[in-house]
Write a protein that holds these residues in place. Structure first.
Motif, PDB file in Angstrom:
ATOM      1  N   ILE A  91      16.006  61.302  39.085  1.00 48.36           N
ATOM      2  CA  ILE A  91      16.520  60.329  40.047  1.00 48.36           C
ATOM      3  C   ILE A  91      17.595  60.978  40.924  1.00 48.36           C
ATOM      4  O   ILE A  91      18.348  61.839  40.469  1.00 48.36           O
ATOM      5  N   TYR A 102      16.498  53.435  37.449  1.00 44.93           N
ATOM      6  CA  TYR A 102      17.228  54.567  36.872  1.00 44.93           C
ATOM      7  C   TYR A 102      16.693  54.993  35.503  1.00 44.93           C
ATOM      8  O   TYR A 102      16.810  56.141  35.105  1.00 44.93           O
ATOM      9  N   SER A 115      18.986  50.459  41.106  1.00 43.96           N
ATOM     10  CA  SER A 115      19.417  50.777  39.743  1.00 43.96           C
ATOM     11  C   SER A 115      18.379  50.358  38.694  1.00 43.96           C
ATOM     12  O   SER A 115      18.391  50.873  37.582  1.00 43.96           O
ATOM     13  N   THR A 123      16.742  57.103  45.768  1.00 45.34           N
ATOM     14  CA  THR A 123      17.306  55.750  45.701  1.00 45.34           C
ATOM     15  C   THR A 123      18.204  55.470  46.909  1.00 45.34           C
ATOM     16  O   THR A 123      18.685  56.384  47.567  1.00 45.34           O
ATOM     17  N   GLU A 183      21.776  53.611  32.037  1.00 43.43           N
ATOM     18  CA  GLU A 183      20.342  53.379  31.823  1.00 43.43           C
ATOM     19  C   GLU A 183      19.658  54.569  31.159  1.00 43.43           C
ATOM     20  O   GLU A 183      18.444  54.594  31.035  1.00 43.43           O
ATOM     21  N   ASN A 184      20.429  55.588  30.814  1.00 49.76           N
ATOM     22  CA  ASN A 184      19.815  56.809  30.293  1.00 49.76           C
ATOM     23  C   ASN A 184      20.586  57.357  29.111  1.00 49.76           C
ATOM     24  O   ASN A 184      21.704  56.938  28.850  1.00 49.76           O
ATOM     25  N   ALA A 207      24.253  55.534  36.571  1.00 55.91           N
ATOM     26  CA  ALA A 207      22.946  56.101  36.187  1.00 55.91           C
ATOM     27  C   ALA A 207      22.882  56.337  34.681  1.00 55.91           C
ATOM     28  O   ALA A 207      21.829  56.168  34.060  1.00 55.91           O
ATOM     29  N   ILE A 243      19.305  63.905  36.548  1.00 60.40           N
ATOM     30  CA  ILE A 243      19.954  63.068  37.566  1.00 60.40           C
ATOM     31  C   ILE A 243      20.578  64.008  38.596  1.00 60.40           C
ATOM     32  O   ILE A 243      21.349  64.906  38.237  1.00 60.40           O
ATOM     33  N   VAL A 255      20.761  60.104  43.332  1.00 55.20           N
ATOM     34  CA  VAL A 255      21.707  59.033  43.674  1.00 55.20           C
ATOM     35  C   VAL A 255      22.866  59.593  44.501  1.00 55.20           C
ATOM     36  O   VAL A 255      23.053  60.805  44.569  1.00 55.20           O
TER      37      VAL A 255
END
Ligand SMILES: Nc1nc2c(ncn2[C@@H]2O[C@H](COP(=O)(O)OP(=O)(O)OP(=O)(O)O)[C@@H](O)[C@H]2O)c(=O)[nH]1
Ligand SMILES: [Mg+2]
Length: 268
Positions: free
Chosen positions: A57, A131, A128, A117, A162-163, A159, A137, A59
């Motif tokens: 992802i 994510y 989000s 994103t 969610e990870n 971020a 990331i 960001v």
């Protein structure tokens, strides 16, 4: 049966691409981890290379250049449609967009799914929701805007909610290098290296306009994500030979090895 076309020759990685700055690198080893090289030679990479697609992802603040980085023709041309000239007009990303990119690493096919994103506040809650499940990331800031560097910590915190912080690879990328004078760049780089070290992220500085470091950066992301995936796969399948020694914190070359996050890791 493999229904996909062969990977283009320019996307074949036989060696580990090197980091930009040793002070802020995920690791500084010259070659892939020996266990990874061995597993690839012996076709023991498990799901990596067959079914697995790694999610990445991207960001960062609005207008820092995330979309331009992902679409930079210096890396992707002529593999997919790109404009002949760099697009100077800002078109905000609404929610998310994604691109799939295929590589071959140490003879193993490897796909990255790059999620672009939106940086605008009003689209953030949509973005989000995408994510989750990232293996890497990429946090982008504008090298000419110190506020965008300060905001990277918040982007990262969001971020990481969610990870799994213990397994995700982090990259801090300064964009629009072409707009900085050498003196301005040196000043900004000092701050950026500090932030990257605090985050335990690998630092890169790029220009999507000139193409500087763009290709090198994405190849490094592909290589390190691949390496981490294969190591995780080996760990999962318990493939550890008798006599293997696990060394902890004995290597000064590895900036982030002391961090708890490097448990599963790409560091020999
Ligand atoms: N000079 C220069 N301009 C750039 C570079 N990268 C992006 N830009 C410009 O910066 C503006 C924003 O770029 P985008 O890639 O759309 O930014 P973004 O981060 O995707 O923005 P959001 O989608 O709103 O989050 C555009 O006008 C681009 O032309 C660069 O490397 N150099
Ligand atoms: Mg965008």
């Amino acid at each position: 049966m493999n229904l996909l076309a062969p990977v283009r020759r320019d996307r074949v990685l036989a060696e580990l691409p090197q980091c930009l700055r040793k002070e802020a690198a995920l690791h500084v080893h010259k070659d892939f981890h020996p266990r990874v090289t061995g597993a690839c030679q012996e076709h023991r990479t498990g799901t990596v290379g067959r079914f697995k697609i790694s999610k990445v992802i991207v960001v960062g603040d609005l207008s820092v250049g995330k979309t331009c980085l992902i679409n930079s023709q210096s890396i992707w041309y002529p593999f997919r449609f790109c404009k002949d000239t760099f697009d100077k007009n800002y078109k905000a990303t609404i929610g998310v967009d994604f691109e799939m990119e295929r590589f071959e690493v140490l003879g193993v096919p490897f796909s990255l799914q790059l999620w672009d994103t939106a940086g605008q506040e009003r689209f953030k809650c949509i973005a989000s929701t995408y994510y989750r499940g990232a293996q890497a990331i990429i946090i982008v800031f504008n090298l000419n805007d110190v506020a965008s560097l300060e905001h990277t910590k918040q982007w990262l915190a969001d971020a990481l909610k969610e990870n799994d912080p213990s397994s995700v690879l982090l990259f801090l990328v300064g964009s629009k290098k072409d707009l900085s004078t050498p003196a301005q760049y040196v000043l900004m780089e000092k701050d950026a290296l500090r932030v990257a070290q605090e985050m335990k992220a690998e630092y890169w500085a790029v220009s999507s306009l000139t193409g500087e470091n763009v290709r090198e950066f994405f190849f490094r992301v592909a290589a390190l994500t691949f390496e981490a995936n294969v190591l995780a796969e080996l760990e999962k399948s318990g493939v550890r030979r008798i006599g293997d020694v696990v060394r902890i914190n004995s290597d000064d070359n590895n900036l982030y090895q002391t961090a708890s996050k490097k448990k599963s890791t790409c560091c020999p």
